[in-house]
Design an enzyme around this catalytic site. Structure first.
Site, PDB file in Angstrom:
ATOM      1  N   GLY A  84       0.839  -1.201   0.000  1.00  0.00           N
ATOM      2  CA  GLY A  84       0.000   0.000   0.000  1.00  0.00           C
ATOM      3  C   GLY A  84       0.868   1.242   0.000  1.00  0.00           C
ATOM      4  O   GLY A  84       0.498   2.275   0.570  1.00  0.00           O
ATOM      5  N   LYS A 100     -10.118  -5.370  10.021  1.00  0.00           N
ATOM      6  CA  LYS A 100      -8.815  -4.949  10.544  1.00  0.00           C
ATOM      7  C   LYS A 100      -8.456  -5.745  11.800  1.00  0.00           C
ATOM      8  O   LYS A 100      -7.306  -6.156  12.000  1.00  0.00           O
ATOM      9  CB  LYS A 100      -8.834  -3.454  10.873  1.00  0.00           C
ATOM     10  CG  LYS A 100      -8.405  -2.544   9.746  1.00  0.00           C
ATOM     11  CD  LYS A 100      -6.914  -2.677   9.481  1.00  0.00           C
ATOM     12  CE  LYS A 100      -6.415  -1.696   8.456  1.00  0.00           C
ATOM     13  NZ  LYS A 100      -4.974  -1.830   8.202  1.00  0.00           N
TER      14      LYS A 100
END
Length: 540
Positions: free
Chosen positions: A23, A172
């Site tokens: 990312g 998450k």
């Protein structure tokens, strides 16, 4: 740009390690990449979904652009959902900073699960197969937030809730648990960083959304009582925390006591602030009005549920993600502060940039989003206008020319009330005063029986001595009346000279106003008396 083979050869020659940032084109990841390059200890592999890296002007001429040209940084196009692509990225690396995640505002379970959970599984598998030594995972404080109960000075002892606030937090938490459970497998050391509410230059969500709301006139509102406290983290401090974590994992003790590995860490600026005060500082710094109108959460939440339902129905047809959702309302109205003691002790983390400095740097970086028209209170009134000079009286000029917004608005409301209750209703002056007094007494009575708290707001009681008038006040009022009378006499003297036409016009308009008012009042009074006598005669 340098090839992968050239990069690996340069790593061996210069003694640099090879690290991966997944990312790597995200907000916080960009700052981490730059800090890793500046440390001169790493050759950085930037992994992201785009087929090729596109730099903005500042990056092209800055550290990242130079590093890509020299081979100290290499871009990899990789989809974490494809295990074979992840293996290529991690081959030969010694450290992986796993920061990739979908946009938290997108409410799509399949997307979040496939990227965050399944993608993390692929990263873990690749780290083990490629003999990677360390994995630092970027998690979120939302993994311990249920959306109902606020968190004040929360530490890592907080458990995952049975139900999370949204899909982003739920996935998450699952990915974080996978990373922490994998600590020690095949020699891999892992930990999780939980940065709270990241802000700073390069952010494409918080500040642009604030400015868009301000320009649309939607930033005037405060959801809840405005007292909820937050921990914000400047983006450079987030990057610094990741580097601290990597260094701490080097000193992991064999017996596991006081070891940094296998643990999660809250990361903040360690300067809690009221959420809405933080937002106000950003808005005011960019020339927009700070929010002032409070809206109870119980009023907004049903609307948010309806908006979310509409989005679910229309999203397949191109409807954009709405800003007003139940999960976001909970985030805006709850307290969320966290304790960084563990990060200080085991990672050696201390913020590099203070909160105030971070806010100023953020505002400077978004100068292109400043308000085109400055706020009224910031205008320069050193040079009075012609209208200001003509009015003469400073206080009156400030009200009529909107220089004091609060006073102008108050006067307008008062005039509207007088017009509605007096002129349009046909009541006499005494009846209007009686009605206003009755309304005032009714409000006082209702206020006295209200509970001490309603909808999250504290009801302040009016002290008994609030309406008492002191002798000094009486003396002041008497002096004011005397001064007003003397001013009137002075005006009459000035008018008698027949030279001040401006004063004559203002006096004439004022007297005409009172004439109309009193004639209307007396006419209504006389008519009421005649009507009363006629009714009596007819009754007889």
């Amino acid at each position: 740009m340098a090839t992968e083979e050239q990069v690996e050869g340069q790593c061996e020659e210069l003694g640099r390690g090879c690290c991966v940032v997944t990312g790597g084109r995200g907000f916080a990841a960009r700052h981490l990449v730059v800090k890793l390059i500046q440390s001169d200890l790493w050759t950085v592999r930037i992994a992201d979904l785009a087929p090729k890296i596109v730099l903005d002007e500042a990056e092209e001429n800055g550290t990242l652009g130079q590093a890509l040209q020299s081979g100290r940084a290499v871009y990899y196009s990789a989809d974490l959902r494809d295990k074979s692509q992840v293996l290529i990225v991690c081959e030969g690396a010694s450290v992986v900073f796993h920061m990739a995640a979908p946009d938290s505002s997108i409410n799509n379970f399949n997307l979040h699960y496939s990227v965050t959970v399944q993608g993390t599984r692929n990263v873990l598998t690749a780290c083990i197969e490629c003999k990677v030594k360390k994995l630092i995972y970027t998690s979120s404080p939302s993994v311990v937030f249920d959306g109902v109960h606020g968190i004040y000075n929360g530490d890592e002892a907080l458990r995952y809730p049975d139900k999370h606030n949204d899909i982003y937090s739920e996935t998450k938490a699952e990915a974080e648990a996978l990373v922490l459970r994998s600590n020690g497998r095949e020699g891999l050391l892992t930990c999780a960083i939980r940065p709270s509410s990241i802000f700073g230059p390069g952010d494409k969500l918080l500040v642009p959304s604030l400015v868009a709301a301000a320009r649309a006139g939607k930033s005037k509102f405060i959801i809840g009582d405005g007292e909820n406290i937050y921990d914000f983290t400047y983006v450079e401090n987030v990057a610094h925390a990741h580097i601290c974590a990597e260094q701490a994992l080097n000193s992991n003790m064999a017996d596991g006591k006081d070891a940094a590995a296998g643990k999660a860490y809250f990361i903040t600026n360690m300067e809690p602030i009221k959420f809405w005060e933080f937002m106000s500082l950003l808005l005011e710094g960019l020339g927009y009005q700070r929010p002032k109108i409070h809206i109870p959460v119980k009023v907004v939440m049903p609307i948010a549920y309806m908006v979310e339902w509409i989005y679910k129905k229309l999203a397949p047809y191109g409807m954009s993600v709405p800003q007003l959702t139940p999960s976001r309302i909970r985030l805006l109205s709850c307290t969320r502060t966290f304790n960084c003691s563990r990060a200080q002790k085991l990672l050696g983390y201390t913020p590099l940039v203070a909160l105030e400095e971070g806010i100023n740097l953020t505002i400077e970086s978004y100068s292109h989003l400043r308000a085109e028209i400055p706020m009224i209170k910031n205008r320069n009134f050193d040079q009075p206008s012609k209208a200001y000079k003509m009015i003469g009286n400073e206080r009156v000029a400030n009200i009529l020319l909107w220089r004091d917004e609060k006073q102008t608005f108050t006067i307008m409301l008062a005039l509207i009330a007088v017009f509605y209750c007096y002129f349009t209703s046909g009541y006499t002056l005494m009846s209007v005063l009686a009605k206003l007094l009755l309304l005032f007494v009714l409000i006082l009575f209702i206020h006295s029986i209200l509970p001490s708290s309603m909808f999250g707001y504290t009801i302040r009681r009016i002290p008994p001595h609030y309406f008492e008038v002191s002798e000094e006040r009486v003396y002041f009022v008497t002096q004011s009346v005397s001064s007003a009378w003397n001013s009137g006499v002075t005006i009459l003297k000035t008018l008698s000279h027949g030279k001040d036409w401006t004063l004559f016009l203002k006096t004439t308009v004022l007297l005409l106003f009172f004439q109309v008012s009193w004639i209307n009042s007396l006419a209504n009074l006389i008519w009421c008396r005649i009507d009363f006598h006629l009714q009596c005669l007819l009754y007889i």
